[in-house]
Design an enzyme around this catalytic site. Structure first.
Site, PDB file in Angstrom:
ATOM      1  N   TYR A  53       7.910 -35.375 -42.969  1.00 41.96           N
ATOM      2  CA  TYR A  53       8.440 -35.818 -41.968  1.00 41.96           C
ATOM      3  C   TYR A  53       9.693 -34.510 -41.507  1.00 41.96           C
ATOM      4  CZ  TYR A  53       5.334 -39.796 -41.685  1.00 41.96           C
ATOM      5  OH  TYR A  53       4.243 -40.456 -41.786  1.00 41.96           O
ATOM      6  N   PRO A 209       0.474 -47.505 -34.617  1.00 32.13           N
ATOM      7  CA  PRO A 209       0.006 -48.623 -34.112  1.00 32.13           C
ATOM      8  C   PRO A 209       0.084 -48.873 -32.725  1.00 32.13           C
ATOM      9  CG  PRO A 209       2.211 -49.271 -35.028  1.00 32.13           C
ATOM     10  CD  PRO A 209       1.786 -47.836 -35.622  1.00 32.13           C
ATOM     11  N   GLY A 211      -0.163 -46.132 -30.647  1.00 32.51           N
ATOM     12  CA  GLY A 211      -1.095 -45.100 -29.932  1.00 32.51           C
ATOM     13  C   GLY A 211      -0.410 -43.792 -30.163  1.00 32.51           C
TER      14      GLY A 211
HETATM   15  N1  LIG Z   1      -0.084 -41.888 -42.741  1.00 35.34           N
HETATM   16  C1  LIG Z   1       0.010 -40.959 -41.832  1.00 35.34           C
HETATM   17  O1  LIG Z   1      -0.998 -40.041 -41.864  1.00 35.34           O
HETATM   18  C2  LIG Z   1       0.749 -41.311 -40.664  1.00 35.34           C
HETATM   19  C3  LIG Z   1       0.513 -40.602 -39.660  1.00 35.34           C
HETATM   20  C4  LIG Z   1       1.264 -40.685 -38.207  1.00 35.34           C
HETATM   21  C5  LIG Z   1       2.313 -41.757 -38.462  1.00 35.34           C
HETATM   22  N2  LIG Z   1       2.266 -42.329 -39.711  1.00 35.34           N
HETATM   23  C6  LIG Z   1       3.460 -43.386 -39.947  1.00 35.34           C
HETATM   24  O2  LIG Z   1       3.418 -44.443 -38.950  1.00 35.34           O
HETATM   25  C7  LIG Z   1       4.623 -44.743 -38.215  1.00 35.34           C
HETATM   26  C8  LIG Z   1       4.209 -44.986 -36.816  1.00 35.34           C
HETATM   27  O3  LIG Z   1       3.370 -44.213 -36.194  1.00 35.34           O
HETATM   28  P1  LIG Z   1       4.020 -43.160 -34.977  1.00 35.34           P
HETATM   29  O4  LIG Z   1       5.623 -43.044 -35.033  1.00 35.34           O
HETATM   30  O5  LIG Z   1       3.441 -41.940 -34.904  1.00 35.34           O
HETATM   31  O6  LIG Z   1       3.751 -43.628 -33.605  1.00 35.34           O
HETATM   32  P2  LIG Z   1       3.493 -45.298 -32.726  1.00 35.34           P
HETATM   33  O7  LIG Z   1       4.419 -46.313 -33.844  1.00 35.34           O
HETATM   34  O8  LIG Z   1       2.267 -45.576 -32.288  1.00 35.34           O
HETATM   35  O9  LIG Z   1       4.621 -44.945 -31.730  1.00 35.34           O
HETATM   36  C9  LIG Z   1       5.905 -44.782 -31.644  1.00 35.34           C
HETATM   37  C10 LIG Z   1       6.594 -44.598 -30.421  1.00 35.34           C
HETATM   38  O10 LIG Z   1       6.622 -45.888 -29.737  1.00 35.34           O
HETATM   39  C11 LIG Z   1       7.667 -46.031 -29.124  1.00 35.34           C
HETATM   40  N3  LIG Z   1       7.858 -47.444 -29.465  1.00 35.34           N
HETATM   41  C12 LIG Z   1       8.053 -48.162 -30.666  1.00 35.34           C
HETATM   42  N4  LIG Z   1       8.125 -49.524 -30.665  1.00 35.34           N
HETATM   43  C13 LIG Z   1       8.226 -49.929 -29.421  1.00 35.34           C
HETATM   44  C14 LIG Z   1       8.388 -50.884 -28.661  1.00 35.34           C
HETATM   45  N5  LIG Z   1       8.418 -52.201 -29.254  1.00 35.34           N
HETATM   46  N6  LIG Z   1       8.430 -50.758 -27.366  1.00 35.34           N
HETATM   47  C15 LIG Z   1       8.061 -49.616 -26.845  1.00 35.34           C
HETATM   48  N7  LIG Z   1       7.731 -48.566 -27.414  1.00 35.34           N
HETATM   49  C16 LIG Z   1       8.095 -48.722 -28.686  1.00 35.34           C
HETATM   50  C17 LIG Z   1       8.834 -45.319 -29.975  1.00 35.34           C
HETATM   51  O11 LIG Z   1       9.691 -45.061 -29.002  1.00 35.34           O
HETATM   52  P3  LIG Z   1      11.100 -44.543 -29.334  1.00 35.34           P
HETATM   53  O12 LIG Z   1      10.836 -43.167 -30.033  1.00 35.34           O
HETATM   54  O13 LIG Z   1      11.699 -44.145 -27.747  1.00 35.34           O
HETATM   55  O14 LIG Z   1      11.883 -45.519 -30.180  1.00 35.34           O
HETATM   56  C18 LIG Z   1       8.007 -44.377 -30.758  1.00 35.34           C
HETATM   57  O15 LIG Z   1       8.409 -43.074 -30.244  1.00 35.34           O
HETATM   58  C19 LIG Z   1       5.117 -43.248 -38.210  1.00 35.34           C
HETATM   59  O16 LIG Z   1       6.501 -43.301 -37.618  1.00 35.34           O
HETATM   60  C20 LIG Z   1       5.067 -42.928 -39.674  1.00 35.34           C
HETATM   61  O17 LIG Z   1       5.806 -43.655 -40.437  1.00 35.34           O
HETATM   62  C21 LIG Z   1       1.658 -42.076 -40.754  1.00 35.34           C
END
Ligand SMILES: NC(=O)c1ccc[n+]([C@@H]2O[C@H](COP(=O)([O-])OP(=O)(O)OC[C@H]3O[C@@H](n4cnc5c(N)ncnc54)[C@H](OP(=O)(O)O)[C@@H]3O)[C@@H](O)[C@H]2O)c1
Length: 286
Positions: A53, A209, A211
């Site tokens: 990251y 989670p 999207g």
């Molecule tokens: N293992 C893997 O291959 C892999 C791949 C991708 C991700 N991940 C992990 O999974 C985590 C989550 O995935 P992601 O960050 O890609 O996507 P996500 O959790 O689906 O979406 C993240 C976005 O959602 C917004 N958000 C979060 N909580 C919210 C809420 N309660 N209400 C409204 N908006 C909200 C955030 O906005 P703000 O930025 O404005 O706060 C953020 O930018 C990553 O951070 C990483 O640690 C792992």
């Protein structure tokens, strides 16, 4: 805060995903530190990160360093916080994501993560993504060795199919504690891995989670039933999504990414949301 388990370790039922604070579009460091502190204040005790990251090739582990800094500067107790990191993915600096699952590389990556996190043993180390050029058994064998040597306290895998979950469980001698796969209203094909984890008693950590970073804002408009249920329970579609996942099995621990204190506070509050069986069934069909 509701508690769930990864191995024998108790963690908050919702974790914090660190990726949005370190990849393209990331905020200023002060806002990221405030976001991590807000998570801790809300009772979040699981923080998911990875050495990959970062953006530039010269800043590998940006997110791990950020989390270490935020924990060190927090004026509360952080002894129960589990930092879960990963190795096996790389970002060469051109925006792409590459893989290296060779045992030699994974060992080097783990040593570097240990240094950045400033710990003697990593709480949870996850093999980030299978590398098609390296037998899966070899990559997991490296993770087993790190576990045996005490460099990591618990072992997990990510982006794994059911066969890989069984292989990892066998190579680790029954010590696989977590599987981190993509799972959201938009991406449900990991339901089979979720069910297998439920059967085996292994924690299932849905990634992206909501999207994903680019799509999270539009979740309620893209998936109308989530917005409808949100109106019914006086919550947001994002909170309803997390509550829906949590209701699927006690092994589910979503790790929504955040880069603002408000969003992680809102996600943490989702653990208290109760959905009826009828609402859950409607979301399953949505
Ligand atoms: N293992 C893997 O291959 C892999 C791949 C991708 C991700 N991940 C992990 O999974 C985590 C989550 O995935 P992601 O960050 O890609 O996507 P996500 O959790 O689906 O979406 C993240 C976005 O959602 C917004 N958000 C979060 N909580 C919210 C809420 N309660 N209400 C409204 N908006 C909200 C955030 O906005 P703000 O930025 O404005 O706060 C953020 O930018 C990553 O951070 C990483 O640690 C792992």
């Amino acid at each position: 805060m509701q508690i769930r388990q990864i191995g024998d370790t108790k963690v908050s039922a919702v974790g914090l995903g660190g990726m949005p604070m370190s990849i393209e579009g990331r905020p200023e460091e002060t806002r990221s530190i405030a976001t991590i502190h807000a998570a801790l204040e809300a009772g979040v005790t699981l923080i998911d990160t990875a050495d990959a990251y970062h953006i530039g090739a010269d800043e590998v582990g940006h997110n791990e360093s950020l989390i270490a800094k935020a924990l060190a500067s927090y004026d509360g107790d952080t002894s129960s916080v589990l930092v879960a990191t990963k190795g096996g993915h790389l970002r060469p600096g051109d925006g792409s994501w590459t893989r290296n699952g060779s045992p030699k590389y994974l060992r080097q990556a783990c040593e570097a993560s240990l240094n950045r996190l400033g710990v003697e043993a990593i709480g949870l180390y996850q093999f980030h993504r299978p590398d098609p050029t390296v037998p899966y058994e070899d990559s997991i064998g490296a993770i087993r060795d790190l576990l045996d040597e005490g460099k990591i306290q618990m072992a997990g895998i990510s982006n794994a199919d059911p066969e890989q979950i069984r292989t990892a469980q066998q190579i680790l001698g029954g010590r696989l504690v977590s599987v981190q796969n993509q799972f959201s209203p938009a991406f449900r094909s990991s339901e089979s891995e979720l069910r297998l984890c439920d059967e085996l008693g292994i924690a299932f950590l849905p990634w992206s989670p909501l999207g994903g970073i680019k799509n999270a804002a539009g979740l309620g408009s893209t998936y109308q039933p989530f917005a409808q249920v949100a109106r019914e329970v006086d919550a947001t579609p994002h909170q309803v999504t997390l509550a829906w996942m949590l209701a699927k099995s006690p092994v589910v621990i979503p790790i929504p990414g955040s880069s603002r204190p408000e969003t992680i506070r809102s996600s943490a509050a989702a653990v208290d949301l109760h959905l009826t069986a009828e609402q859950i069934a409607r979301l399953d069909r949505a």
